[in-house]
Design a protein around this motif. Structure first.
Motif, PDB file in Angstrom:
ATOM      1  N   MET A 146      48.052  -6.775 -47.652  1.00 32.94           N
ATOM      2  CA  MET A 146      48.457  -6.162 -48.930  1.00 32.94           C
ATOM      3  C   MET A 146      47.953  -7.029 -50.078  1.00 32.94           C
ATOM      4  O   MET A 146      48.179  -8.235 -50.107  1.00 32.94           O
ATOM      5  CB  MET A 146      49.975  -6.059 -48.993  1.00 32.94           C
ATOM      6  N   ARG A 147      47.257  -6.421 -51.024  1.00 36.50           N
ATOM      7  CA  ARG A 147      46.760  -7.177 -52.177  1.00 36.50           C
ATOM      8  C   ARG A 147      47.923  -7.559 -53.085  1.00 36.50           C
ATOM      9  O   ARG A 147      48.810  -6.753 -53.348  1.00 36.50           O
ATOM     10  CB  ARG A 147      45.755  -6.337 -52.966  1.00 36.50           C
ATOM     11  N   SER A 148      47.885  -8.781 -53.581  1.00 35.18           N
ATOM     12  CA  SER A 148      48.917  -9.223 -54.517  1.00 35.18           C
ATOM     13  C   SER A 148      48.586  -8.718 -55.920  1.00 35.18           C
ATOM     14  O   SER A 148      47.432  -8.449 -56.259  1.00 35.18           O
ATOM     15  CB  SER A 148      49.044 -10.737 -54.521  1.00 35.18           C
ATOM     16  N   VAL A 149      49.638  -8.605 -56.724  1.00 33.24           N
ATOM     17  CA  VAL A 149      49.529  -8.070 -58.083  1.00 33.24           C
ATOM     18  C   VAL A 149      50.341  -8.957 -59.020  1.00 33.24           C
ATOM     19  O   VAL A 149      51.424  -9.423 -58.670  1.00 33.24           O
ATOM     20  CB  VAL A 149      50.073  -6.623 -58.180  1.00 33.24           C
ATOM     21  N   GLY A 150      49.824  -9.178 -60.210  1.00 35.40           N
ATOM     22  CA  GLY A 150      50.563  -9.856 -61.260  1.00 35.40           C
ATOM     23  C   GLY A 150      50.305  -9.173 -62.588  1.00 35.40           C
ATOM     24  O   GLY A 150      49.279  -8.505 -62.770  1.00 35.40           O
ATOM     25  N   VAL A 151      51.237  -9.330 -63.506  1.00 31.61           N
ATOM     26  CA  VAL A 151      51.142  -8.683 -64.817  1.00 31.61           C
ATOM     27  C   VAL A 151      51.338  -9.724 -65.906  1.00 31.61           C
ATOM     28  O   VAL A 151      52.191 -10.608 -65.782  1.00 31.61           O
ATOM     29  CB  VAL A 151      52.207  -7.563 -64.948  1.00 31.61           C
ATOM     30  N   GLU A 152      50.539  -9.627 -66.953  1.00 31.65           N
ATOM     31  CA  GLU A 152      50.741 -10.397 -68.174  1.00 31.65           C
ATOM     32  C   GLU A 152      51.131  -9.426 -69.284  1.00 31.65           C
ATOM     33  O   GLU A 152      50.478  -8.389 -69.458  1.00 31.65           O
ATOM     34  CB  GLU A 152      49.465 -11.124 -68.589  1.00 31.65           C
ATOM     35  N   GLU A 153      52.195  -9.766 -70.014  1.00 35.09           N
ATOM     36  CA  GLU A 153      52.626  -8.936 -71.138  1.00 35.09           C
ATOM     37  C   GLU A 153      52.719  -9.784 -72.399  1.00 35.09           C
ATOM     38  O   GLU A 153      53.241 -10.896 -72.371  1.00 35.09           O
ATOM     39  CB  GLU A 153      53.990  -8.298 -70.866  1.00 35.09           C
ATOM     40  N   GLU A 154      52.244  -9.226 -73.500  1.00 38.06           N
ATOM     41  CA  GLU A 154      52.376  -9.842 -74.817  1.00 38.06           C
ATOM     42  C   GLU A 154      53.435  -9.075 -75.603  1.00 38.06           C
ATOM     43  O   GLU A 154      53.414  -7.836 -75.619  1.00 38.06           O
ATOM     44  CB  GLU A 154      51.026  -9.813 -75.546  1.00 38.06           C
ATOM     45  N   LEU A 155      54.350  -9.801 -76.247  1.00 34.16           N
ATOM     46  CA  LEU A 155      55.472  -9.192 -76.954  1.00 34.16           C
ATOM     47  C   LEU A 155      55.474  -9.634 -78.410  1.00 34.16           C
ATOM     48  O   LEU A 155      55.122 -10.779 -78.726  1.00 34.16           O
ATOM     49  CB  LEU A 155      56.796  -9.608 -76.299  1.00 34.16           C
ATOM     50  N   LEU A 156      55.908  -8.724 -79.295  1.00 34.77           N
ATOM     51  CA  LEU A 156      56.058  -9.048 -80.712  1.00 34.77           C
ATOM     52  C   LEU A 156      57.392  -9.742 -80.959  1.00 34.77           C
ATOM     53  O   LEU A 156      58.405  -9.399 -80.349  1.00 34.77           O
ATOM     54  CB  LEU A 156      56.037  -7.762 -81.550  1.00 34.77           C
ATOM     55  N   LEU A 157      57.382 -10.684 -81.889  1.00 38.51           N
ATOM     56  CA  LEU A 157      58.597 -11.329 -82.379  1.00 38.51           C
ATOM     57  C   LEU A 157      58.919 -10.727 -83.739  1.00 38.51           C
ATOM     58  O   LEU A 157      58.076 -10.765 -84.644  1.00 38.51           O
ATOM     59  CB  LEU A 157      58.388 -12.836 -82.497  1.00 38.51           C
ATOM     60  N   VAL A 158      60.114 -10.161 -83.877  1.00 40.41           N
ATOM     61  CA  VAL A 158      60.440  -9.422 -85.096  1.00 40.41           C
ATOM     62  C   VAL A 158      61.823  -9.791 -85.613  1.00 40.41           C
ATOM     63  O   VAL A 158      62.696 -10.256 -84.861  1.00 40.41           O
ATOM     64  CB  VAL A 158      60.380  -7.891 -84.864  1.00 40.41           C
ATOM     65  N   HIS A 159      62.027  -9.545 -86.904  1.00 47.31           N
ATOM     66  CA  HIS A 159      63.314  -9.793 -87.557  1.00 47.31           C
ATOM     67  C   HIS A 159      64.342  -8.796 -87.037  1.00 47.31           C
ATOM     68  O   HIS A 159      64.064  -7.588 -86.949  1.00 47.31           O
ATOM     69  CB  HIS A 159      63.149  -9.658 -89.070  1.00 47.31           C
ATOM     70  N   ALA A 160      65.527  -9.289 -86.715  1.00 52.22           N
ATOM     71  CA  ALA A 160      66.544  -8.436 -86.098  1.00 52.22           C
ATOM     72  C   ALA A 160      67.029  -7.328 -87.013  1.00 52.22           C
ATOM     73  O   ALA A 160      67.473  -6.277 -86.551  1.00 52.22           O
ATOM     74  CB  ALA A 160      67.730  -9.296 -85.649  1.00 52.22           C
ATOM     75  N   ARG A 161      66.953  -7.529 -88.313  1.00 50.92           N
ATOM     76  CA  ARG A 161      67.445  -6.507 -89.254  1.00 50.92           C
ATOM     77  C   ARG A 161      66.327  -5.676 -89.857  1.00 50.92           C
ATOM     78  O   ARG A 161      66.423  -4.454 -89.938  1.00 50.92           O
ATOM     79  CB  ARG A 161      68.251  -7.187 -90.368  1.00 50.92           C
ATOM     80  N   THR A 162      65.231  -6.317 -90.271  1.00 51.36           N
ATOM     81  CA  THR A 162      64.157  -5.607 -90.975  1.00 51.36           C
ATOM     82  C   THR A 162      63.048  -5.099 -90.058  1.00 51.36           C
ATOM     83  O   THR A 162      62.300  -4.204 -90.441  1.00 51.36           O
ATOM     84  CB  THR A 162      63.513  -6.508 -92.039  1.00 51.36           C
ATOM     85  N   GLY A 163      62.913  -5.699 -88.883  1.00 48.51           N
ATOM     86  CA  GLY A 163      61.830  -5.327 -87.983  1.00 48.51           C
ATOM     87  C   GLY A 163      60.487  -5.942 -88.322  1.00 48.51           C
ATOM     88  O   GLY A 163      59.495  -5.681 -87.638  1.00 48.51           O
ATOM     89  N   GLN A 164      60.435  -6.770 -89.357  1.00 48.29           N
ATOM     90  CA  GLN A 164      59.176  -7.402 -89.754  1.00 48.29           C
ATOM     91  C   GLN A 164      58.773  -8.462 -88.725  1.00 48.29           C
ATOM     92  O   GLN A 164      59.623  -9.198 -88.215  1.00 48.29           O
ATOM     93  CB  GLN A 164      59.328  -8.074 -91.126  1.00 48.29           C
ATOM     94  N   PRO A 165      57.483  -8.586 -88.424  1.00 51.42           N
ATOM     95  CA  PRO A 165      57.034  -9.658 -87.530  1.00 51.42           C
ATOM     96  C   PRO A 165      57.377 -11.035 -88.100  1.00 51.42           C
ATOM     97  O   PRO A 165      57.299 -11.253 -89.314  1.00 51.42           O
ATOM     98  CB  PRO A 165      55.517  -9.443 -87.471  1.00 51.42           C
ATOM     99  N   LEU A 166      57.762 -11.930 -87.198  1.00 46.73           N
ATOM    100  CA  LEU A 166      58.144 -13.284 -87.582  1.00 46.73           C
ATOM    101  C   LEU A 166      57.278 -14.300 -86.842  1.00 46.73           C
ATOM    102  O   LEU A 166      57.052 -14.172 -85.629  1.00 46.73           O
ATOM    103  CB  LEU A 166      59.610 -13.541 -87.238  1.00 46.73           C
ATOM    104  N   ALA A 167      56.833 -15.327 -87.553  1.00 45.78           N
ATOM    105  CA  ALA A 167      55.962 -16.366 -86.980  1.00 45.78           C
ATOM    106  C   ALA A 167      56.809 -17.424 -86.289  1.00 45.78           C
ATOM    107  O   ALA A 167      56.924 -18.571 -86.738  1.00 45.78           O
ATOM    108  CB  ALA A 167      55.105 -16.981 -88.083  1.00 45.78           C
ATOM    109  N   LEU A 168      57.409 -17.043 -85.154  1.00 46.97           N
ATOM    110  CA  LEU A 168      58.383 -17.914 -84.490  1.00 46.97           C
ATOM    111  C   LEU A 168      57.985 -18.280 -83.062  1.00 46.97           C
ATOM    112  O   LEU A 168      58.837 -18.715 -82.281  1.00 46.97           O
ATOM    113  CB  LEU A 168      59.753 -17.226 -84.470  1.00 46.97           C
ATOM    114  N   ALA A 169      56.710 -18.152 -82.712  1.00 49.83           N
ATOM    115  CA  ALA A 169      56.309 -18.429 -81.329  1.00 49.83           C
ATOM    116  C   ALA A 169      56.679 -19.844 -80.901  1.00 49.83           C
ATOM    117  O   ALA A 169      57.172 -20.060 -79.790  1.00 49.83           O
ATOM    118  CB  ALA A 169      54.809 -18.199 -81.168  1.00 49.83           C
TER     119      ALA A 169
END
Length: 373
Positions: free
Chosen positions: A1-24
């Motif tokens: 059985m071939r192995s599988v892996g996934v990479e996901e990139e996620l946005l960091l956003v303000h909890a109230r406004t939804g604006q992206p935040l530079a918090l990596a």
């Protein structure tokens, strides 16, 4: 059985406004602290998170597995961990392939990212996009390139299924996957021709690096490539998907595509010679339509309903799905995706229902961690 892996990139956003935040950096520091507390100095593995190009995003990679149920557990776990670490920094994570709200991204520090910013200018500075990459193991570079040659016509279907980026800088882009259009501004991105052998693949990569336009092999951004790090084929055409179940569906289909292609190679069946220009048109149409308009059928290169094209992909790989035990999961996943729509459709429906892009982001952040939200 071939192995599988996934990479996901996620946005960091303000909890109230939804604006992206530079918090990596803050999120990664929280992940480091958490991993250290768990290990208690016994050398146990750390965490799965890494920084990406922009400070407003974070990436994780699952471990390679052979069972899709285990892969689903991995995706769910790391999304939840990302949410926990983001909360400690005053943010949310959202599986959105572009920011619906206006953003001014900021490059992460480091020589490589500085080089990218200088070399590619505004293209790099604006590149706040989040993708999903699927790795599938192969036995050799020769098998891997044979697979790359044979999966080319089917990759645009994966873009359509995963499409999750209808909004860009506060506007409806009129695309389902605008990420795919932004990403393809980079000079090495997109579909390529049939290579024919591992030697020809590596010759192409060396020739591209020798131009000096690209800094290293990590900047070979083909739609699908041999991984420079792992013994895998890496398929890179998907948006990060809103619901955690969708990357698992994609991984099952990609593994079946790889297995189907490898078997065709072993049987001496030649790859389709569909030209790269048509593949670029298919990719554009997939980014434009998603699942809500026509796609180019991989076997005819003519327009066909999206559902018909997705079912053609399923039929193409069904034998491999059955043998891996993934057939029922794939059938149910495809049926559900066609019924409720991909992330692009869900985002637009949320905007119609709730009236603001801020609500779209905050509700999508909930779905990222819990698809029942």
């Amino acid at each position: 059985m071939r192995s599988v892996g996934v990479e996901e990139e996620l946005l960091l956003v303000h909890a109230r406004t939804g604006q992206p935040l530079a918090l990596a950096s803050a999120v990664l520091a929280a992940a480091d602290r958490s991993a250290e507390q768990r290990s208690h100095g016994d050398g146990a593995p750390g965490h799965a998170f890494e920084k990406e190009l922009q400070k407003e995003q974070v990436e994780f990679a699952t471990k390679p597995v052979t069972e899709m149920g285990e892969l689903g557990d991995e995706v769910t776990r790391w999304r939840a961990e990302a949410g926990r670490h983001a909360a400690s920094a005053g943010a949310l994570v959202a599986a959105l392939a572009t920011s619906p709200l206006p953003a001014q991204p900021s490059l992460n520090p480091g020589k490589r990212y500085a080089w990218l910013g200088e070399q590619f200018g505004l293209t790099a500075q604006e590149q706040l996009t989040c993708g999903c990459h699927v790795h599938v193991s192969v036995e050799s570079d020769e098998e891997g390139v044979a697979v790359l040659d044979r999966i080319r016509p089917w990759l645009a279907v994966l873009t359509a299924m995963s499409a999750n980026s209808p909004f860009w800088q506060g506007q409806d882009s009129k695309y389902a996957s605008y990420r795919s259009r932004v990403w393809n501004r980079l000079p090495s991105a997109g579909p390529l021709h049939v290579f024919g052998s591992a030697d020809r693949y590596h010759e192409q990569v060396r020739a591209m690096l020798d131009t000096g336009i690209l800094r290293d092999e990590g900047m070979i951004y083909f739609d699908a490539r041999l991984s420079a790090t792992y013994p895998t084929v890496e398929v890179r055409v998907a948006d990060v998907c809103l619901e955690a179940s969708t990357p698992v569906l994609l991984a099952a289909l990609v593994r079946a595509l790889v297995e189907t292609a490898a078997r065709a190679w072993c049987a001496g069946d030649p790859p389709s010679r569909v030209n790269t220009g048509l593949l670029r048109l298919a990719a554009w149409q997939a980014g434009r339509s998603g699942l809500d308009g026509p796609l180019l059928h991989p076997e005819t290169t003519r327009a066909a309903p999206a559902a018909e094209v997705v079912r053609a992909l399923y039929a193409h790989v069904r034998e491999a799905l059955v043998e891996s035990g993934d057939d029922e999961r794939a059938r149910e996943g495809i049926a559900g995706l066609l019924e409720r729509g991909n992330g692009a459709r869900i985002q637009r429906e949320l905007l119609r229902t709730h009236g603001s892009l801020t609500s779209v982001v905050t509700r999508c952040a909930r779905i990222t961690i819990d698809s029942r939200a």
